[in-house]
Design an enzyme around this catalytic site. Structure first.
Site, PDB file in Angstrom:
ATOM      1  N   THR A 324      13.277  43.132  19.556  1.00  0.00           N
ATOM      2  CA  THR A 324      12.665  43.787  20.717  1.00  0.00           C
ATOM      3  C   THR A 324      12.683  45.303  20.566  1.00  0.00           C
ATOM      4  OG1 THR A 324      14.727  43.990  21.977  1.00  0.00           O
ATOM      5  CG2 THR A 324      13.494  41.915  22.193  1.00  0.00           C
ATOM      6  N   SER A 325      11.826  45.961  21.320  1.00  0.00           N
ATOM      7  CA  SER A 325      11.776  47.424  21.310  1.00  0.00           C
ATOM      8  C   SER A 325      11.407  47.925  22.695  1.00  0.00           C
ATOM      9  CB  SER A 325      10.746  47.918  20.295  1.00  0.00           C
ATOM     10  OG  SER A 325      10.582  49.331  20.384  1.00  0.00           O
ATOM     11  N   PRO A 326      11.983  49.064  23.108  1.00  0.00           N
ATOM     12  CA  PRO A 326      11.564  49.694  24.367  1.00  0.00           C
ATOM     13  C   PRO A 326      10.332  50.570  24.190  1.00  0.00           C
ATOM     14  CG  PRO A 326      13.310  50.998  23.397  1.00  0.00           C
ATOM     15  CD  PRO A 326      13.083  49.821  22.473  1.00  0.00           C
TER      16      PRO A 326
END
Length: 764
Positions: A324-326
């Site tokens: 995941t990544s913001p």
């Protein structure tokens, strides 16, 4: 770990193990994913910090609908270590050295106990750190033994130490050598701040234990995470992917703690997957990243509401965070082309250095602070809406409190593959794509992601690798198709580089099962793990004992207890992007975790013949043998004809909302006194004839910066900055800064505290 480590390890190869530390800190290694960096396309509009809770009616507990009654406790304490002169933990960049503080970091403790059986407890810690750690957990367990007989109910079986995976906290506290390289070893002050703060949060939770009820609910948050390794995710079977609407989990689950005596809520514990990489790799200010922001906003709302207690605690725990990544706008080439990065290997042209993920407010050149605040706000908004909905829509928790923990040696473990065959794990090793980093933090040199089989890299890296340790034929075959760059699980000089002994732990609270993961499970890896746990628990009727029929609710929390890098599916592993290359124990790592945890679930039954599984082999603890090449504070002196705390550059007379106020003082090294549970900086407001503190180190918009002006003379400066909001939360009127410092006299002696006060300025 990441990009920087590699170079370091490589440099090491050329000189020798002790010199390695020094060379590595000089030349760095790849900044990789368990540490990280980035930047970022279309821009989002910033929203206000908080939304008022509104007229939610206070209600006493409904004893008919609240489920089982438990013994509940929540607590919070400061764990902010040295904010300067220590490498930040996460991006593995030796040049990312702390220069100040944006937000203090915390340990949040959540205790659930059986009312009748005091030995049946669970203790779940959420630390604003990159991960849990073997030495940190050991220190906490040893500290609990020293707190007295009533704390002996907490031990290896029921204590889970998780990290929010922030990449903006002080480093130099980890047990194994590899993450110590870029932080120049192991720093006792950094380590003790975490351990002692965690123990204080536990004491506060324990001392506040009271009967209460637990309820759980979930919601979707659609705008706070994306999949940064979609090419690898798409390698998973199509029929499996078709079961899910999204390529990352968008679900946030919340566990609410409600006190029975007065119906007030004492805390919430949430699980939602998003990397703590909103703050960029060029940031040098300490913070809790986006989950620290979310917790701060939620706690402040609740502490001022009728529903929450004054010491309400909000834990924003990680879930299957691996891919995941913001940086929700995607990855773009920062080479002026404005094009998206290559889909398969995240490169721009021939390399990956210019490929960076973009946060929602990436155009603001503030080291990611605006994007971090926004991603934290989005989690907070989703959590708050979920909390409010629980007034009418929740699942009461019913049933016993149980837990198990064991250690397993993953260096050579035989488990059953889903196809029925027997497969083995391997001694830990990292692949070439580990050094490539991710779009959150690209690596160094010519490494790139999606690099299975024969590595497409300069042959010099093979020479360097073999100097450190040439992997055996069996090791190469075991890890295939991963091309091994660092055979870290078999290097024991001067002490182990990474763990082979792995924590296996599951907590049970009624029908809620918490899988405590020591590594970063990818989206699909976490889904498979949770699904198998749920299926096995249902087959055992684990959560449907007696007359109660409660389908299992499974969450995954981590990285916890140790740090075993990543856990990718076998299909993702074969692609050998960053996450697969960082899956330590070979292609069957996930199968091993699933096989062991499911086989141990019978220990969570109330009628289990044995309380706990065999403890397994203890991991080594390196706190007393680790090297430390971080220099100590020698002394502090003011410049000639100046005094500590004296204003060097004062504020202007007046400012408007949206301005940044600043003042600079004669300073001293903040490592002299971490001021835990206190503050280095404050903003004071003149109200009714007296000065009242309105900002301190807990506030995102007040920044403390420290700068050494002369190493020889021992002089330094401190700059305080206040980013005045544009909304009406800031009253007009007169304000001033107050700086709190501590100096170390030349030649030794007691550290002495001092203060500095700026001139008065007006906000108009």
């Amino acid at each position: 770990m990441a990009r920087s480590h590699i170079a370091a390890a490589l440099a090491v190869a050329c000189v020798g193990i002790l010199v390695t530390f020094h060379l590595i800190s000089q030349f760095g290694l790849p900044n990789v994913g368990f540490f990280h960096f980035r930047q970022s396309s279309p821009e989002a509009t910033a929203s206000p910090y908080q939304i008022p809770f509104g007229p939610t009616a206070f209600r006493p507990p409904d004893t008919e609908d609240n489920g089982s009654m438990y013994l509940l406790g929540t607590g919070k304490a400061d764990i902010t270590g040295p904010v300067v002169e220590i490498n930040l933990m996460g991006y593995a960049d030796p040049n990312q050295v702390g220069s100040g503080l944006r937000q203090r970091i915390y340990s949040r403790a959540f205790i659930v106990g059986d009312l009748d059986k005091k030995e049946e407890r669970t203790l779940y810690l959420v630390l604003d750190t990159q991960s849990g750690d073997t030495a940190v957990r050991h220190g906490i367990l040893e500290g609990l033994k020293e707190l007295g007989p009533e704390y002996q109910v907490y031990g290896k079986s029921n204590v889970a130490v998780t990290g929010t995976h922030s990449h903006s906290g002080p480093g130099a506290w980890l047990n194994y050598l590899l993450p110590q390289i870029t932080s120049k070893g192991f720093d006792e002050q950094s380590y003790r701040a975490i351990v002692d703060g965690a123990l204080l949060s536990i004491r506060r939770a324990h001392e506040g234990l009271a009967p209460g009820f637990l309820t759980v609910a979930e919601t979707k948050i659609h705008d706070a995470n994306i999949n940064r390794s979609l090419y690898a995710y798409l390698a998973n079977p199509e029929e499996e992917r078709a079961k899910y609407q999204h390529d990352v989990d968008k679900t946030m689950k919340m566990l609410r703690f409600r006190r029975a005596e007065d119906g007030k809520d004492t805390g919430v514990l949430t699980w939602f997957p998003v990397h703590g990489t909103s703050m960029l790799g060029n940031n040098t200010l300490i913070s809790g990243d986006n989950k620290g922001v979310a917790a701060m906003l939620f706690e402040r709302d609740m502490q001022s509401s009728r529903e929450g207690t004054e010491d309400f605690v909000a834990g924003f725990s990680q879930a299957n965070v691996g891919d995941t990544s913001p940086n929700v706008l995607g990855a773009y080439c920062e080479d002026g082309s404005g094009e998206k990065c290559n889909f398969q290997d995240s490169t721009c042209g021939k390399g990956n250095k210019m490929c960076h993920g973009r946060g929602p407010l990436f155009r603001k050149k503030d080291q990611g602070a605006s994007s971090c605040l926004e991603i934290g706000r989005r989690q907070y908004v989703g959590a708050k809406a979920l909390y409010l909905s629980m007034a009418t829509n929740n699942v009461p928790i019913n049933g016993p409190v149980r837990s198990f923990h064991t250690y397993r040696d993953f260096s050579n473990m035989t488990v059953q593959h889903p196809n029925g065959s027997l497969v083995s794990t391997c001694p830990a090793a990292l692949g070439y794509s580990f050094a490539a980093g991710t779009t959150d933090g690209p690596g160094a040199f010519d490494f790139k992601q999606n690099n299975p089989g024969s590595p497409n890299a300069n042959p010099v890296w093979s020479v360097v690798r073999n100097f450190l340790r040439e992997p055996s034929e069996s090791q190469v075959a075991c890890h295939a198709p991963k091309p091994i760059l660092l055979d870290v699980g078999e290097i024991e000089r001067p002490y182990l580089w990474t763990p082979n002994i792995v924590d296996i732990q599951v907590l049970r609270i009624g029908q809620l099962l918490i899988v405590v993961s020591p590594g970063e499970a990818t989206t699909m890896a976490g889904r498979r793990w949770r699904e198998r746990i749920s299926h096995t628990a249902s087959a055992l009727a684990l959560t449907s004992e007696g007359d109660d029929e409660n389908p299992p609710i499974v969450v995954l929390g981590g990285p916890a207890n140790s740090y075993t890098h990543y856990i990718a599916t076998e299909e993702e592993y074969n692609i050998q992007r960053y996450e697969g290359a960082s899956t330590l124990y070979g292609p069957h790592t996930l199968n091993a975790y699933i096989s062991i945890t499911t086989s141990l679930l019978p220990y969570l039954q109330t009628n289990s013949r044995e309380e706990h599984p065999p403890p397994g082999p203890d991991p080594p603890i390196h706190t007393n043998v680790s090297y430390n090449f971080n220099s100590k504070v020698r002394f502090d002196r003011p410049p000639f004809f100046k005094e500590f705390g004296q204003v060097l550059r004062d504020t202007k007379a007046a400012y408007h909302r949206g301005d940044t106020v600043s003042a600079t003082f004669v300073g001293a090294n903040p490592r002299n006194n971490l001021r835990l549970e206190g503050t280095f900086a404050a903003v004071e407001h003149l109200s009714h004839g007296s000065w009242k503190r309105v900002r301190d180190d807990t506030d995102w918009d007040l920044i403390y910066r420290w700068r050494r002006t002369s190493t020889i003379l021992g002089t330094s400066e401190v700059e305080l900055e206040w980013e005045v909001g544009q909304d009406d939360r800031v009253e007009g009127g007169l304000y001033r800064f107050r700086y709190f410092g501590d100096r170390k006299p030349f030649g030794g002696g007691e550290i002495e505290a001092f203060e500095g006060v700026s001139g008065v300025f007006r906000i108009e």
